[in-house]
Enzyme design. Sequence first.
Site, PDB file in Angstrom:
ATOM      1  N   CYS A 137      46.108  38.818  20.814  1.00 34.52           N
ATOM      2  CA  CYS A 137      45.373  39.065  19.579  1.00 34.52           C
ATOM      3  C   CYS A 137      43.873  38.839  19.762  1.00 34.52           C
ATOM      4  O   CYS A 137      43.422  38.249  20.739  1.00 34.52           O
ATOM      5  CB  CYS A 137      45.847  38.106  18.472  1.00 34.52           C
ATOM      6  SG  CYS A 137      47.609  38.146  18.130  1.00 34.52           S
ATOM      7  N   CYS A 152      14.634  36.943  18.558  1.00 38.05           N
ATOM      8  CA  CYS A 152      14.650  35.503  18.311  1.00 38.05           C
ATOM      9  C   CYS A 152      15.697  34.799  19.172  1.00 38.05           C
ATOM     10  O   CYS A 152      15.628  33.574  19.348  1.00 38.05           O
ATOM     11  CB  CYS A 152      14.871  35.213  16.828  1.00 38.05           C
ATOM     12  SG  CYS A 152      16.320  36.002  16.110  1.00 38.05           S
TER      13      CYS A 152
END
Length: 358
Positions: A37, A317
Site C-alpha cells: 500500500c 525556500c
Amino acid sequence: MNTMPQTTEEMERAYLERDASYNGLFFLGVRTTGIFCRPTCPARKPLPKSVEYFPTARAALVAGYRPCKRCRPLELDDQPPWAAALLIDVQRDPSSRITDGDLRAQGIDPGTVRRYFLRRYGMTFQAFTRARRLSAALNQIRENGALDTAVFESGYESHSGFRDAFARTFGNPPGRYRNGKCVFLSWLSSPLGHLVAGATAEGVCLLEFTDRRMLEAEFAALRKLFDAPVVPGSNEHLEALEGELAKYFARSLRAFSVPLVYPGTAFQRRGWEQLLAIPYGETRSYEQIAVTVGEPRAVRAVGRANGLNRVAILIPCHRVVNKNGELGGYGGGLRRKQYLLDLERSDGAGAGLTTRCT
C-alpha cells in the site's frame, strides 16, 4: 534515487498518521495479507510487526506482494477513476451541468464527490464546475467580446443568470470586465504529491502542495493581495510551468524560465530574491540569508519570510537550512524538503535558464 526514510519509526508514524507528504517515498507490504500500500491507504492499519517497507512499488512486487485495490499504489496519480472521468467530462464540455442526480445515475455518491473536491481542490464539485464555466466565458469575452456567445456556450439559459453568476464570481458584470484581473488555478501532479499552481497575466504567483494546511486561507489571501477573483483555469504561464516542473523532477532542468509575481513587504521581497540567488544544488543558512539582506540579527524574521513564500520550489525556500546543517522547517514537510535537496544534488541535471521575476 532512494527516497525511503532511514528509520522504521519514521515510516511507522507516517503510515499510522496517513501522512500524505510520504506518498511516493516508500511503500509498505502487509505480511498477513500479501498486499502492499501507500502510506495514506484508507484501509484498516496493520500491526507494525506485520509490516515491511520498500523504496519502490517495483521492489514490493518483486518481493511477492500484490497491489492494494483501495489505494492503488501502482498508479502514478492517486486520483480515483470516477474523479478522472468527471474531470475529463468537464474539460471536454465546460458548459455541461452535472447534477447530484447525474452522479447517482453513474453510481457515484455526491457526498464522496463533495469531500474529494473539497480536500483536493479547496471547493465543492459544483463550485469547481461553475468556476470553470465562468473562467472559460471570461477568456472568450476577452478574446472577441461576444457576450451572447459566452452566455450560451458556458451553459447558461439567460443573460440575467449569466450576469448574476459572473458578477458574484468576478465582482463586476461581464461588460465591465474585459480587461479585469484574474488569478487562474491549475492542479498538477508530482513525485511528491499534488500541487496547486496559480498565475495572473503577469506570471506565476502560487505553487503549493495541496495537502498543506490552510490552503483555502491561501486562496483568500490571493484574492485580497491581487484584488482579483481566484478561479480554476489556465493561461500560458501555467502551461509553461507544468512542462518545466516535469523537466525539473526528471533532473533535466536546473532553473525555471516562467515569470514570477511575489508581492510582499520590502523585507520579504529582499529575502525571497536571495532565495532565488541560491544556486541549484547548494544551500544557505538562515543566518547567511539575514546577512545578505542587510539584517544580520533578523534570523527569525528570515524564517518567517521563508514560511510565507507562496511559490514553493520555484522560489527555493527548501535550500535554506539550519547553520548546523539540519533541515530546519518546511511548510510542505521535511521529507519533501529532503527529497528536493537530494534531487538537486544528484548528477545529470541539464543546463538551466534564468528565472524571470516581476
